[in-house]
Design a protein around this motif. Structure first.
Motif, mmCIF file in Angstrom:
data_model
loop_
_atom_site.group_PDB
_atom_site.id
_atom_site.type_symbol
_atom_site.label_atom_id
_atom_site.label_comp_id
_atom_site.label_asym_id
_atom_site.label_seq_id
_atom_site.Cartn_x
_atom_site.Cartn_y
_atom_site.Cartn_z
ATOM 1 N N GLU A 1 0.384 28.573 49.585
ATOM 2 C CA GLU A 1 0.193 27.127 49.689
ATOM 3 C C GLU A 1 -0.698 26.604 48.566
ATOM 4 O O GLU A 1 -0.457 25.522 48.027
ATOM 5 C CB GLU A 1 -0.369 26.761 51.062
ATOM 6 N N SER A 2 -1.708 27.358 48.198
ATOM 7 C CA SER A 2 -2.573 26.976 47.086
ATOM 8 C C SER A 2 -1.781 26.957 45.767
ATOM 9 O O SER A 2 -1.889 26.015 44.973
ATOM 10 C CB SER A 2 -3.753 27.937 46.984
ATOM 11 N N ALA A 3 -0.966 27.989 45.550
ATOM 12 C CA ALA A 3 -0.147 28.053 44.340
ATOM 13 C C ALA A 3 0.864 26.911 44.310
ATOM 14 O O ALA A 3 1.116 26.315 43.257
ATOM 15 C CB ALA A 3 0.568 29.404 44.252
ATOM 16 N N LEU A 4 1.414 26.577 45.469
ATOM 17 C CA LEU A 4 2.390 25.492 45.551
ATOM 18 C C LEU A 4 1.737 24.146 45.218
ATOM 19 O O LEU A 4 2.307 23.335 44.479
ATOM 20 C CB LEU A 4 3.018 25.466 46.942
ATOM 21 N N LYS A 5 0.552 23.901 45.748
ATOM 22 C CA LYS A 5 -0.170 22.660 45.426
ATOM 23 C C LYS A 5 -0.463 22.585 43.934
ATOM 24 O O LYS A 5 -0.301 21.531 43.306
ATOM 25 C CB LYS A 5 -1.464 22.568 46.232
ATOM 26 N N ASP A 6 -0.887 23.693 43.351
ATOM 27 C CA ASP A 6 -1.161 23.727 41.911
ATOM 28 C C ASP A 6 0.117 23.512 41.104
ATOM 29 O O ASP A 6 0.099 22.884 40.044
ATOM 30 C CB ASP A 6 -1.806 25.059 41.513
ATOM 31 N N PHE A 7 1.233 24.047 41.595
ATOM 32 C CA PHE A 7 2.530 23.893 40.937
ATOM 33 C C PHE A 7 2.919 22.413 40.868
ATOM 34 O O PHE A 7 3.291 21.901 39.809
ATOM 35 C CB PHE A 7 3.574 24.704 41.721
ATOM 36 N N VAL A 8 2.797 21.718 41.996
ATOM 37 C CA VAL A 8 3.123 20.296 42.046
ATOM 38 C C VAL A 8 2.180 19.505 41.143
ATOM 39 O O VAL A 8 2.604 18.613 40.398
ATOM 40 C CB VAL A 8 3.079 19.781 43.505
ATOM 41 N N LYS A 9 0.893 19.850 41.173
ATOM 42 C CA LYS A 9 -0.096 19.166 40.333
ATOM 43 C C LYS A 9 0.199 19.390 38.849
ATOM 44 O O LYS A 9 0.038 18.477 38.030
ATOM 45 C CB LYS A 9 -1.508 19.639 40.677
ATOM 46 N N MET A 10 0.659 20.578 38.498
ATOM 47 C CA MET A 10 0.987 20.883 37.109
ATOM 48 C C MET A 10 2.046 19.902 36.586
ATOM 49 O O MET A 10 1.914 19.369 35.484
ATOM 50 C CB MET A 10 1.505 22.322 36.999
ATOM 51 N N PHE A 11 3.072 19.642 37.378
ATOM 52 C CA PHE A 11 4.107 18.694 36.965
ATOM 53 C C PHE A 11 3.553 17.281 36.879
ATOM 54 O O PHE A 11 3.833 16.540 35.946
ATOM 55 C CB PHE A 11 5.301 18.735 37.924
ATOM 56 N N SER A 12 2.752 16.918 37.861
ATOM 57 C CA SER A 12 2.153 15.583 37.875
ATOM 58 C C SER A 12 1.262 15.374 36.649
ATOM 59 O O SER A 12 1.340 14.335 35.986
ATOM 60 C CB SER A 12 1.351 15.400 39.161
ATOM 61 N N ASP A 13 0.406 16.348 36.348
ATOM 62 C CA ASP A 13 -0.498 16.249 35.192
ATOM 63 C C ASP A 13 0.267 16.128 33.881
ATOM 64 O O ASP A 13 -0.180 15.446 32.954
ATOM 65 C CB ASP A 13 -1.432 17.467 35.115
ATOM 66 N N ALA A 14 1.438 16.769 33.804
ATOM 67 C CA ALA A 14 2.257 16.724 32.584
ATOM 68 C C ALA A 14 3.192 15.510 32.573
ATOM 69 O O ALA A 14 3.986 15.352 31.658
ATOM 70 C CB ALA A 14 3.056 18.008 32.446
ATOM 71 N N LYS A 15 3.084 14.684 33.627
ATOM 72 C CA LYS A 15 3.936 13.487 33.755
ATOM 73 C C LYS A 15 5.428 13.844 33.787
ATOM 74 O O LYS A 15 6.273 13.132 33.232
ATOM 75 C CB LYS A 15 3.668 12.494 32.618
ATOM 76 N N VAL A 16 5.722 14.956 34.450
ATOM 77 C CA VAL A 16 7.105 15.365 34.677
ATOM 78 C C VAL A 16 7.438 14.954 36.104
ATOM 79 O O VAL A 16 6.784 15.395 37.051
ATOM 80 C CB VAL A 16 7.296 16.892 34.495
ATOM 81 N N GLU A 17 8.430 14.087 36.235
ATOM 82 C CA GLU A 17 8.754 13.536 37.549
ATOM 83 C C GLU A 17 9.440 14.582 38.424
ATOM 84 O O GLU A 17 10.497 15.105 38.090
ATOM 85 C CB GLU A 17 9.669 12.323 37.404
ATOM 86 N N ARG A 18 8.803 14.897 39.536
ATOM 87 C CA ARG A 18 9.345 15.822 40.538
ATOM 88 C C ARG A 18 8.928 15.315 41.909
ATOM 89 O O ARG A 18 7.802 14.863 42.087
ATOM 90 C CB ARG A 18 8.785 17.243 40.373
ATOM 91 N N THR A 19 9.822 15.406 42.871
ATOM 92 C CA THR A 19 9.508 15.036 44.245
ATOM 93 C C THR A 19 9.804 16.238 45.128
ATOM 94 O O THR A 19 10.919 16.755 45.106
ATOM 95 C CB THR A 19 10.357 13.835 44.703
ATOM 96 N N TYR A 20 8.801 16.685 45.878
ATOM 97 C CA TYR A 20 8.962 17.827 46.776
ATOM 98 C C TYR A 20 8.404 17.475 48.145
ATOM 99 O O TYR A 20 7.341 16.884 48.254
ATOM 100 C CB TYR A 20 8.157 19.045 46.288
ATOM 101 N N ASN A 21 9.125 17.855 49.171
ATOM 102 C CA ASN A 21 8.595 17.903 50.523
ATOM 103 C C ASN A 21 8.791 19.344 50.965
ATOM 104 O O ASN A 21 9.865 19.909 50.762
ATOM 105 C CB ASN A 21 9.339 16.954 51.470
ATOM 106 N N VAL A 22 7.779 19.937 51.549
ATOM 107 C CA VAL A 22 7.856 21.344 51.929
ATOM 108 C C VAL A 22 7.762 21.465 53.444
ATOM 109 O O VAL A 22 6.881 20.877 54.069
ATOM 110 C CB VAL A 22 6.750 22.175 51.245
#
Length: 188
Positions: free
Chosen positions: A8-29
């Motif tokens: 779960e920690s890695a997943l949160k960091d994964f989503v944040k990585m895309f957000s920080d790079a301004k790469v549009e991704r939408t995930y619901n887990v």
């Protein structure tokens, strides 16, 4: 389960990585009781699917290859299998498909029912789903459900019913109430 916190920690960091790079991704887990995780990613067509599953060199460059590789290493040891598959939302088979989508309603729990239909019985299943929806409509059931039909990467004849609720207990209570309202008609 013992790796769920790490995952779960890695997943949160994964989503944040895309957000920080301004790469549009939408995930619901969705996490099941057996610590199975499913990422739900809305797409409208196969091109949209390619957008999510294709890590293009441009995206990796935008994030930074070293940063991307380091992020992916955080998942090491967290899971033993990974599958991608496509489900299609069928609003025509769903009852009040918008029910539970507003985050302000607090309906963050999802009850999932998977149905695997014998080959050749898909038309019968579709007819049963339509009758079920009509019964909900005739009884004016307050809560809705969404129906997804499996396609790419799923077992043939796979149907998923999704019913939102506030919690597992709330779902059980609502389910009992619905069974009472639907009566014997739901069992025939």
């Amino acid at each position: 389960p013992y790796m769920s916190d790490k995952y779960e920690s890695a997943l949160k960091d994964f989503v944040k990585m895309f957000s920080d790079a301004k790469v549009e991704r939408t995930y619901n887990v969705i996490q099941t009781d057996l610590f199975k995780y499913t990422a739900v990613i809305p797409v409208t067509d196969f091109d949209g699917l390619a957008k999510y599953f294709g890590m293009t060199p441009e995206i990796i460059e935008k994030i930074g290859k070293d940063k991307f590789d380091a992020q992916m290493k955080k998942f090491d040891g967290c899971y033993d299998t990974h599958r991608n598959f496509l489900l299609t939302l069928r609003n025509d088979l769903s009852y009040k498909p918008e029910y539970g989508l507003n985050p302000d309603d607090g309906l963050n729990y999802r009850h999932l029912d998977y149905f695997y239909v014998f080959p050749g019985k898909e038309d019968e299943m579709m007819e049963l789903i339509k009758q079920y929806k009509q019964l909900y409509e005739s009884k004016k059931i307050e809560e809705g459900f969404r129906v997804y039909v499996g396609s790419v990467g799923t077992a043939n004849g796979m149907y998923l019913f999704v019913q939102p609720a506030k919690s597992r207990v709330d779902f059980a209570t609502l389910s009992d109430k619905q069974d009472e309202i639907l009566g014997k008609e739901a069992q025939s």
